[in-house]
Design a protein around this motif. Structure first.
Motif, short mmCIF file in Angstrom:
data_model
loop_
_atom_site.label_atom_id
_atom_site.label_comp_id
_atom_site.label_asym_id
_atom_site.label_seq_id
_atom_site.Cartn_x
_atom_site.Cartn_y
_atom_site.Cartn_z
N LYS A 62 0.83 -1.21 0.00
CA LYS A 62 0.00 0.00 0.00
C LYS A 62 0.86 1.25 0.00
O LYS A 62 0.47 2.30 -0.53
N ALA A 63 2.05 1.16 0.61
CA ALA A 63 2.94 2.33 0.69
C ALA A 63 3.64 2.59 -0.63
O ALA A 63 4.28 3.64 -0.78
N GLY A 64 3.56 1.66 -1.57
CA GLY A 64 4.17 1.90 -2.88
C GLY A 64 5.36 1.03 -3.21
O GLY A 64 5.97 1.20 -4.28
N PHE A 65 5.74 0.11 -2.32
CA PHE A 65 6.84 -0.79 -2.66
C PHE A 65 6.42 -1.66 -3.84
O PHE A 65 5.28 -2.11 -3.94
N ALA A 66 7.36 -1.87 -4.76
CA ALA A 66 7.03 -2.55 -6.02
C ALA A 66 6.83 -4.05 -5.84
O ALA A 66 6.03 -4.66 -6.55
N ARG A 67 7.57 -4.62 -4.90
CA ARG A 67 7.49 -6.07 -4.74
C ARG A 67 7.84 -6.43 -3.30
O ARG A 67 8.70 -5.81 -2.68
N VAL A 68 7.16 -7.45 -2.75
CA VAL A 68 7.44 -7.94 -1.40
C VAL A 68 7.60 -9.45 -1.45
O VAL A 68 6.75 -10.16 -2.01
N HIS A 69 8.68 -9.92 -0.89
CA HIS A 69 8.91 -11.36 -0.75
C HIS A 69 8.85 -11.71 0.73
O HIS A 69 9.54 -11.09 1.55
N SER A 70 8.02 -12.68 1.07
CA SER A 70 7.82 -13.04 2.48
C SER A 70 8.13 -14.51 2.69
O SER A 70 7.82 -15.36 1.86
N LYS A 71 8.74 -14.79 3.85
CA LYS A 71 8.99 -16.17 4.25
C LYS A 71 9.11 -16.23 5.76
O LYS A 71 9.43 -15.24 6.42
N THR A 72 8.85 -17.40 6.32
CA THR A 72 8.99 -17.61 7.76
C THR A 72 10.30 -18.35 8.01
O THR A 72 10.59 -19.34 7.36
N ILE A 73 11.08 -17.83 8.95
CA ILE A 73 12.36 -18.44 9.28
C ILE A 73 12.42 -18.75 10.77
O ILE A 73 11.73 -18.12 11.58
N GLU A 74 13.21 -19.75 11.14
CA GLU A 74 13.44 -20.07 12.54
C GLU A 74 14.60 -19.23 13.06
O GLU A 74 15.66 -19.17 12.43
N THR A 75 14.39 -18.57 14.19
CA THR A 75 15.39 -17.65 14.71
C THR A 75 15.53 -17.83 16.22
O THR A 75 14.80 -18.61 16.84
N VAL A 76 16.46 -17.07 16.81
CA VAL A 76 16.58 -17.07 18.27
C VAL A 76 15.33 -16.50 18.92
O VAL A 76 15.09 -16.72 20.11
N ASN A 77 14.51 -15.78 18.16
CA ASN A 77 13.26 -15.22 18.65
C ASN A 77 12.05 -16.06 18.25
O ASN A 77 10.93 -15.55 18.20
N GLY A 78 12.27 -17.33 17.95
CA GLY A 78 11.17 -18.18 17.50
C GLY A 78 10.90 -17.98 16.03
O GLY A 78 11.67 -17.33 15.31
N PRO A 79 9.78 -18.52 15.53
CA PRO A 79 9.44 -18.34 14.11
C PRO A 79 9.18 -16.86 13.80
O PRO A 79 8.39 -16.21 14.48
#
Length: 346
Positions: free
Chosen positions: A314-331
């Motif tokens: 909505k802010a105007g970014f042309a493309r967004v790539h999303s994924k879930t990763i395992e980290t020290v802070n959980g998923p």
């Protein structure tokens, strides 16, 4: 006559729920008594008891419990820190997390002793918050954040950013709401030429700057004080990093997202590192349970999965790539947005 039930139930997980507070009480007691700071070299329970002025028998019980938890190693009659305890539970360590853990425990369990009444009657009246003019409180909080960011979170951010094809061409980055500024500093110092800006509240920046200068003699990292809901964020950023802090923009996330987009160069990359609740906001358990106490006070600010990515578009970014990763802070949901222009091909 009744027949005996013909079933075998694995209810061990219920025992683990009951045991969870025991683990914390043991750890908190050891932190308060500075046990780990004394066990950098092996000591017997008797020797530790003499050093602490504590009851000999119960000191040994405490050490056995900590050993069962994997925080100490026992060799004959002596006990010594494991690697995890040495790095994260010794006050002299740069990555000491004891203070943060104690603070986190208070936040994560606030009001839970009256939970039945809260469930019956609804959220309690809002209690007065901390004294935001208390300089020692800000200094302590920034110190806790610095140790946490040095304990693996900063290195994790570098691994994520280095994987971007745009990484070699970055010249300037923004660590948005970055607290102690260590994550931004890890990113800057991992890059041959990039400079950085920490943007956070004035009292946070005031306390973060001395921490940053301990590691940044070339002054590649600067601070910019403000409130991202009200103030401009600077300009000319090729990379923006925001991790676990956009909750303060929840009233108007799209407004803050538009300011981030405006502050970036064409072809710039914005990395958001936040939880993403899904399945009707009952998963991941780590984040649901970790924030359930404020949820009972009608302060559930966790993000739904896809909420940040939608705001980026909505802010105007042309493309967004999303994924879930395992980290020290959980998923964690990693939402990587790219601004149109530059050499990114769109």
């Amino acid at each position: 006559m009744k027949s005996l039930p013909d079933r075998k139930i694995n209810f061990h997980s219920l025992y683990e729920i009951v045991d969870a507070p025991i683990r914390w009480h043991l750890l908190r007691t050891a932190l308060n008594m500075e046990v780990f700071g004394r066990l950098e070299t092996p000591l017997s329970a008797a020797d530790l008891s003499r050093a602490l002025g504590s009851h000999a028998g119960n000191t040994e019980v405490l050490l056995k419990g900590l050993t069962a938890m994997g925080l100490l190693r026992k060799n004959g009659d002596t006990y010594v820190n494991t690697e995890l305890a040495r790095l994260c539970l010794c006050p002299q360590s740069e990555t000491y997390l004891g203070g943060m853990l104690k603070s986190l425990s208070v936040m994560r369990t606030q009001g839970m002793e009256n939970l039945e009444q809260i469930v019956l009657n609804g959220p309690p009246a809002q209690e007065s918050g901390p004294d935001l003019e208390n300089q020692s409180l800000w200094k302590e909080a920034t110190s806790y954040l610095g140790a946490y960011q040095r304990a693996g979170v900063g290195q994790e951010a570098v691994e994520i950013a280095r994987s971007l094809p745009e990484w070699p061409g970055f010249n300037k980055m923004l660590d948005l709401g970055g607290g102690a500024g260590m994550i931004g500093l890890y990113l800057v110092l991992a890059h041959p030429k990039m400079k950085g800006v920490l943007f956070d509240l004035p009292k946070v920046c005031e306390n973060a700057l001395p921490l940053i200068r301990e590691y940044d003699s070339d002054m590649r990292m600067q601070v910019l004080a403000g409130d991202y809901n009200e103030d401009q964020l600077g300009e000319g950023y090729d990379l923006v990093w925001a991790s676990l802090n956009l909750y303060y923009a929840k009233k108007d996330l799209n407004h803050v997202m538009a300011k981030i987009h405006q502050a970036m160069n064409p072809g710039g990359v914005f990395i958001s590192y936040h939880e993403g609740l899904h399945q009707g906001r009952v998963s991941p358990a780590f984040h649901v349970l970790g924030r359930i106490a404020p949820a009972f006070r009608a302060q559930d600010f966790s993000f739904d999965q896809g909420e940040i990515a939608d705001s980026m578009l909505k802010a105007g970014f042309a493309r967004v790539h999303s994924k879930t990763i395992e980290t020290v802070n959980g998923p964690i949901d990693l939402d990587i947005a790219r601004k149109k222009g530059g050499n990114n091909g769109f």
